[in-house]
Design a protein around this motif. Structure first.
Motif, PDB file in Angstrom:
ATOM      1  N   GLY A  84       7.809   4.537  -6.176  1.00  0.00           N
ATOM      2  CA  GLY A  84       7.654   4.597  -4.733  1.00  0.00           C
ATOM      3  C   GLY A  84       8.072   6.046  -4.150  1.00  0.00           C
ATOM      4  N   GLY A  85       9.139   6.571  -4.818  1.00  0.00           N
ATOM      5  CA  GLY A  85       9.584   7.922  -5.245  1.00  0.00           C
ATOM      6  C   GLY A  85       8.455   9.033  -5.490  1.00  0.00           C
ATOM      7  N   LEU A  86       7.666   8.446  -6.483  1.00  0.00           N
ATOM      8  CA  LEU A  86       6.836   9.373  -7.041  1.00  0.00           C
ATOM      9  C   LEU A  86       5.426   9.165  -6.349  1.00  0.00           C
ATOM     10  CD1 LEU A  86       6.925   8.164 -10.666  1.00  0.00           C
ATOM     11  CD2 LEU A  86       7.817  10.254 -10.082  1.00  0.00           C
ATOM     12  N   LEU A  87       4.656   8.412  -5.844  1.00  0.00           N
ATOM     13  CA  LEU A  87       4.331   8.496  -4.592  1.00  0.00           C
ATOM     14  C   LEU A  87       4.310   9.135  -3.377  1.00  0.00           C
ATOM     15  CD1 LEU A  87       2.402   4.717  -4.779  1.00  0.00           C
ATOM     16  CD2 LEU A  87       1.434   6.755  -5.707  1.00  0.00           C
ATOM     17  N   LEU A  88       5.887   9.264  -3.234  1.00  0.00           N
ATOM     18  CA  LEU A  88       6.167   9.918  -1.882  1.00  0.00           C
ATOM     19  C   LEU A  88       5.337  11.094  -1.565  1.00  0.00           C
ATOM     20  CD1 LEU A  88       7.595   8.215   0.808  1.00  0.00           C
ATOM     21  CD2 LEU A  88       9.908   9.413  -0.020  1.00  0.00           C
ATOM     22  N   PRO A  89       5.956  11.955  -2.895  1.00  0.00           N
ATOM     23  CA  PRO A  89       6.010  13.609  -2.218  1.00  0.00           C
ATOM     24  C   PRO A  89       4.468  13.699  -2.547  1.00  0.00           C
ATOM     25  CG  PRO A  89       6.604  13.599  -5.033  1.00  0.00           C
ATOM     26  CD  PRO A  89       7.038  11.887  -3.697  1.00  0.00           C
ATOM     27  N   TRP A  90       3.422  13.221  -3.424  1.00  0.00           N
ATOM     28  CA  TRP A  90       2.876  13.333  -4.040  1.00  0.00           C
ATOM     29  C   TRP A  90       1.256  12.267  -2.331  1.00  0.00           C
ATOM     30  CZ3 TRP A  90      -0.486   9.301  -7.055  1.00  0.00           C
ATOM     31  CH2 TRP A  90      -1.847  10.064  -8.253  1.00  0.00           C
ATOM     32  N   LEU A  91       1.462  11.438  -2.146  1.00  0.00           N
ATOM     33  CA  LEU A  91       0.133  10.897  -1.192  1.00  0.00           C
ATOM     34  C   LEU A  91       1.135  10.951   0.181  1.00  0.00           C
ATOM     35  CD1 LEU A  91      -1.722   8.337  -3.471  1.00  0.00           C
ATOM     36  CD2 LEU A  91      -2.292  10.372  -2.446  1.00  0.00           C
ATOM     37  N   GLY A  92       2.751  10.739  -0.243  1.00  0.00           N
ATOM     38  CA  GLY A  92       3.350  10.166   1.162  1.00  0.00           C
ATOM     39  C   GLY A  92       4.179   9.073   1.288  1.00  0.00           C
ATOM     40  N   VAL A  93       4.668   8.403   2.557  1.00  0.00           N
ATOM     41  CA  VAL A  93       5.652   7.599   2.446  1.00  0.00           C
ATOM     42  C   VAL A  93       4.000   6.086   2.866  1.00  0.00           C
ATOM     43  CG1 VAL A  93       6.008   7.392   4.422  1.00  0.00           C
ATOM     44  CG2 VAL A  93       7.287   6.319   3.102  1.00  0.00           C
ATOM     45  N   ARG A  94       3.277   6.274   3.394  1.00  0.00           N
ATOM     46  CA  ARG A  94       2.379   5.385   3.417  1.00  0.00           C
ATOM     47  C   ARG A  94       1.440   4.537   2.348  1.00  0.00           C
ATOM     48  NH1 ARG A  94      -1.794   5.205   8.694  1.00  0.00           N
ATOM     49  NH2 ARG A  94      -2.692   2.964   8.856  1.00  0.00           N
ATOM     50  N   ALA A  95       1.959   5.471   1.292  1.00  0.00           N
ATOM     51  CA  ALA A  95       0.816   5.175  -0.023  1.00  0.00           C
ATOM     52  C   ALA A  95       1.586   4.089  -0.617  1.00  0.00           C
ATOM     53  CB  ALA A  95       0.307   6.804  -0.642  1.00  0.00           C
ATOM     54  N   THR A  96       3.097   4.373  -0.460  1.00  0.00           N
ATOM     55  CA  THR A  96       4.201   3.025  -0.480  1.00  0.00           C
ATOM     56  C   THR A  96       3.594   1.929  -0.780  1.00  0.00           C
ATOM     57  OG1 THR A  96       5.488   3.338   1.077  1.00  0.00           O
ATOM     58  CG2 THR A  96       5.901   4.837  -0.637  1.00  0.00           C
ATOM     59  N   ALA A  97       3.093   1.684   0.249  1.00  0.00           N
ATOM     60  CA  ALA A  97       2.878  -0.227   0.951  1.00  0.00           C
ATOM     61  C   ALA A  97       1.515  -0.229  -0.227  1.00  0.00           C
ATOM     62  CB  ALA A  97       2.435   0.257   2.430  1.00  0.00           C
ATOM     63  N   LEU A  98       0.498   0.759  -0.149  1.00  0.00           N
ATOM     64  CA  LEU A  98      -1.109   0.330  -1.542  1.00  0.00           C
ATOM     65  C   LEU A  98      -0.142   0.265  -2.432  1.00  0.00           C
ATOM     66  CD1 LEU A  98      -3.900   0.906  -1.386  1.00  0.00           C
ATOM     67  CD2 LEU A  98      -4.107   2.824  -1.754  1.00  0.00           C
ATOM     68  N   GLY A  99       0.394   0.678  -2.653  1.00  0.00           N
ATOM     69  CA  GLY A  99       1.117   1.676  -4.500  1.00  0.00           C
ATOM     70  C   GLY A  99       1.614   0.159  -4.724  1.00  0.00           C
ATOM     71  N   GLY A 100       2.773  -0.850  -3.502  1.00  0.00           N
ATOM     72  CA  GLY A 100       3.129  -1.969  -3.746  1.00  0.00           C
ATOM     73  C   GLY A 100       2.636  -2.843  -3.692  1.00  0.00           C
ATOM     74  N   ALA A 101       1.170  -3.272  -2.893  1.00  0.00           N
ATOM     75  CA  ALA A 101      -0.082  -3.944  -2.717  1.00  0.00           C
ATOM     76  C   ALA A 101      -0.664  -3.741  -4.264  1.00  0.00           C
ATOM     77  CB  ALA A 101      -0.955  -4.040  -1.930  1.00  0.00           C
ATOM     78  N   LEU A 102      -1.516  -3.282  -5.377  1.00  0.00           N
ATOM     79  CA  LEU A 102      -2.146  -3.184  -6.204  1.00  0.00           C
ATOM     80  C   LEU A 102      -0.857  -3.872  -7.310  1.00  0.00           C
ATOM     81  CD1 LEU A 102      -3.414   0.590  -6.102  1.00  0.00           C
ATOM     82  CD2 LEU A 102      -4.487  -1.709  -5.688  1.00  0.00           C
ATOM     83  N   LEU A 103       0.651  -3.236  -7.690  1.00  0.00           N
ATOM     84  CA  LEU A 103       1.347  -3.803  -8.651  1.00  0.00           C
ATOM     85  C   LEU A 103       1.485  -5.852  -8.028  1.00  0.00           C
ATOM     86  CD1 LEU A 103       4.187  -1.258  -8.537  1.00  0.00           C
ATOM     87  CD2 LEU A 103       2.456  -1.816 -10.470  1.00  0.00           C
ATOM     88  N   VAL A 104       1.405  -5.735  -7.081  1.00  0.00           N
ATOM     89  CA  VAL A 104       1.830  -7.693  -6.822  1.00  0.00           C
ATOM     90  C   VAL A 104       0.358  -7.972  -7.299  1.00  0.00           C
ATOM     91  CG1 VAL A 104       2.200  -9.461  -5.085  1.00  0.00           C
ATOM     92  CG2 VAL A 104       3.591  -7.486  -4.828  1.00  0.00           C
ATOM     93  N   ALA A 105      -0.515  -7.386  -7.081  1.00  0.00           N
ATOM     94  CA  ALA A 105      -1.831  -7.175  -7.456  1.00  0.00           C
ATOM     95  C   ALA A 105      -2.215  -8.273  -8.977  1.00  0.00           C
ATOM     96  CB  ALA A 105      -3.447  -6.567  -6.735  1.00  0.00           C
ATOM     97  N   CYS A 106      -1.708  -7.009  -9.286  1.00  0.00           N
ATOM     98  CA  CYS A 106      -1.104  -6.473 -11.241  1.00  0.00           C
ATOM     99  C   CYS A 106      -0.638  -8.088 -11.476  1.00  0.00           C
ATOM    100  CB  CYS A 106       0.182  -6.068 -11.637  1.00  0.00           C
ATOM    101  SG  CYS A 106      -1.681  -4.323 -11.404  1.00  0.00           S
ATOM    102  N   ALA A 107       0.706  -8.567 -10.857  1.00  0.00           N
ATOM    103  CA  ALA A 107       1.292  -9.562 -10.881  1.00  0.00           C
ATOM    104  C   ALA A 107       0.953 -10.944 -11.096  1.00  0.00           C
ATOM    105  CB  ALA A 107       2.254  -9.949  -9.859  1.00  0.00           C
ATOM    106  N   LEU A 108      -0.606 -11.236  -9.661  1.00  0.00           N
ATOM    107  CA  LEU A 108      -1.469 -12.104  -9.624  1.00  0.00           C
ATOM    108  C   LEU A 108      -2.051 -12.529 -10.267  1.00  0.00           C
ATOM    109  CD1 LEU A 108      -2.337 -12.142  -5.628  1.00  0.00           C
ATOM    110  CD2 LEU A 108      -1.890 -14.386  -7.195  1.00  0.00           C
ATOM    111  N   ALA A 109      -2.714 -11.582 -10.985  1.00  0.00           N
ATOM    112  CA  ALA A 109      -4.328 -11.334 -12.169  1.00  0.00           C
ATOM    113  C   ALA A 109      -3.250 -11.377 -13.891  1.00  0.00           C
ATOM    114  CB  ALA A 109      -4.031 -10.070 -12.123  1.00  0.00           C
TER     115      ALA A 109
END
Length: 417
Positions: free
Chosen positions: A358-383
């Motif tokens: 999340g800290g890496l995404l924050l300056p690059w894509l903004g705080v909203r991207a933390t939700a999308l980044g988190g969703a992708l990681l949990v999707a990896c867990a599901l896979a």
């Protein structure tokens, strides 16, 4: 919940005694959970009193989590032969003393040392406590017993940290730590009195019901990705609520209270469902978390939808945690204590790793991207979870005829679910 029929040298006499022992373990979990995060709420007070920086006080939390992650497995192995009543009583004695030292600390380094000692005891407490609680009841409800211990950790977030912060603001930060030590002493006395003095191997929950090395390591990966995804967003939830959803700072606490209330409801529901199929509950919880995080990404600028998704996130996380522990008690390839320590370490790695992502995404894509980044990681867990059966079915390398590898024993086939 029915008490286990199998008893050790000093069995818990009847269901009331067993329930009281598990309640004491939940209270101890509350103490540990509150202590871990309390410096966040008391940050300015501690920094001012000890004449140090706020970032240094923040390290009291970061260092605590890293310590737990690093030493959970080795310390649990070292203490594996100690009877559970003696071990848990000793761990809580360490907690009480270290917390009193924290309250009396005259300098930053004394406080840091006391925190490290507390973290060392917590690293062993969690994996041992949930297995000890499960062993007090019949096998078919042991997941529910473990979930009850988790309730203490959830109440630490919802009640313990806010209440400790308020006490610190009213009576000084040291009073908050002294209060926790007093509660810890009460839990210690109850556990020392009521918990059976059984050898670790005598507990029916000491080994997995369907041990499988591949399924266990798959579970560790699911924990790392799943928890990492949640905390990619959750670490920066305050910034998300103000910058994306448009809430004022005064509204943050009520929104977080909704999240905490949903957490308690999630624990209650998962406790009722977990023994029917931990793997199915884990998959369902991960699906809810992906839905919540994607909802925050898409509808994050709509305040009411944001609250709904934050509540869904709060509901799904304890369901995942409960299912993880119950699944450990199924697939643990050896001692469930050590296997639980491994997933506990993975949980803490997920928390730290998620905060880093999340800290890496924050300056690059903004705080909203933390939700999308988190969703992708949990999707990896599901896979990974979906691929578990294929991973477990991979045929091992054939051994020479008539030769049995040293240390290997036949594994029982796994039950469905």
């Amino acid at each position: 919940m029915r008490p286990a029929k199998r008893a050790g040298k000093a069995p818990a006499r009847g269901p009331v005694r067993a329930v009281a022992a598990v309640a004491a373990l939940a209270v101890a979990a509350f103490c540990y959970g509150t202590t871990e995060s309390l410096p966040v709420g008391l940050l300015p007070l501690i920094a001012g009193d000890l004449e140090t920086s706020k970032s240094a006080v923040g390290l009291l939390v970061t260092g605590y989590g890293l310590t737990v992650a690093a030493v959970s497995v080795p310390l649990t192995k070292m203490t594996g032969r100690v009877p559970r009543r003696y071990l848990l009583s000793g761990l809580l004695a360490v907690f009480v003393v270290a917390t009193v030292v924290s309250a009396a600390a005259t300098g930053y380094w004394v406080l840091l040392a006391a925190r490290v000692v507390t973290a060392l005891s917590q690293a062993v407490f969690w994996p041992v406590a949930v297995v000890a609680a499960a062993g007090l009841f019949a096998p078919e409800v042991r997941g529910r017993a473990a979930a009850f211990v988790f309730t203490g950790g959830s109440l630490a977030v919802v009640l313990g940290v806010p209440l400790g912060t308020w006490i610190g603001q009213q009576a000084g930060w040291r009073a908050a730590f002294l209060g926790l030590s007093a509660i810890g002493m009460l839990a210690l006395a109850t556990i020392a009195l009521l918990l059976p003095t059984t050898d670790p191997g005598e507990n029916h929950a000491a080994t997995g019901t369907a041990p499988n090395v591949r399924r266990y390591w798959t579970l560790v990966a699911v924990v790392s990705f799943g928890v990492g995804g949640v905390f990619t967003f959750l670490t920066y939830i305050t910034a998300f609520l103000t910058e994306v959803a448009g809430y004022s700072e005064d509204a943050i606490s009520p929104v977080l209270l909704v999240n905490g209330g949903a957490d308690i409801i999630g624990l209650a529901c998962s406790a009722a469902l977990v023994d029917r199929g931990p793997r199915a509950l884990l998959a369902g919880a991960a699906g809810l978390l992906v839905t919540a995080l994607l909802g925050l990404q898409v509808f994050g600028d709509r305040p009411l939808m944001t609250v709904a998704m934050v509540a869904l996130l709060g509901f799904g996380l304890p369901c995942m945690a409960t299912a993880i522990q119950a699944r450990v008690m199924e697939v643990a390839p050896g001692s469930t204590d050590i296997a639980s320590a491994g997933t506990s370490a993975a949980f803490n790695i997920g928390i730290g790793g998620g905060a880093l992502v999340g800290g890496l995404l924050l300056p690059w894509l903004g705080v909203r991207a933390t939700a999308l980044g988190g969703a992708l990681l949990v999707a990896c867990a599901l896979a990974v979870l979906a691929a578990e059966s294929r991973i477990a079915a991979r045929a091992p390398r054939p051994e020479p005829a008539g030769r049995t590898p040293p240390g290997r024993s036949a594994q029982r086939p796994e039950r469905s679910g």
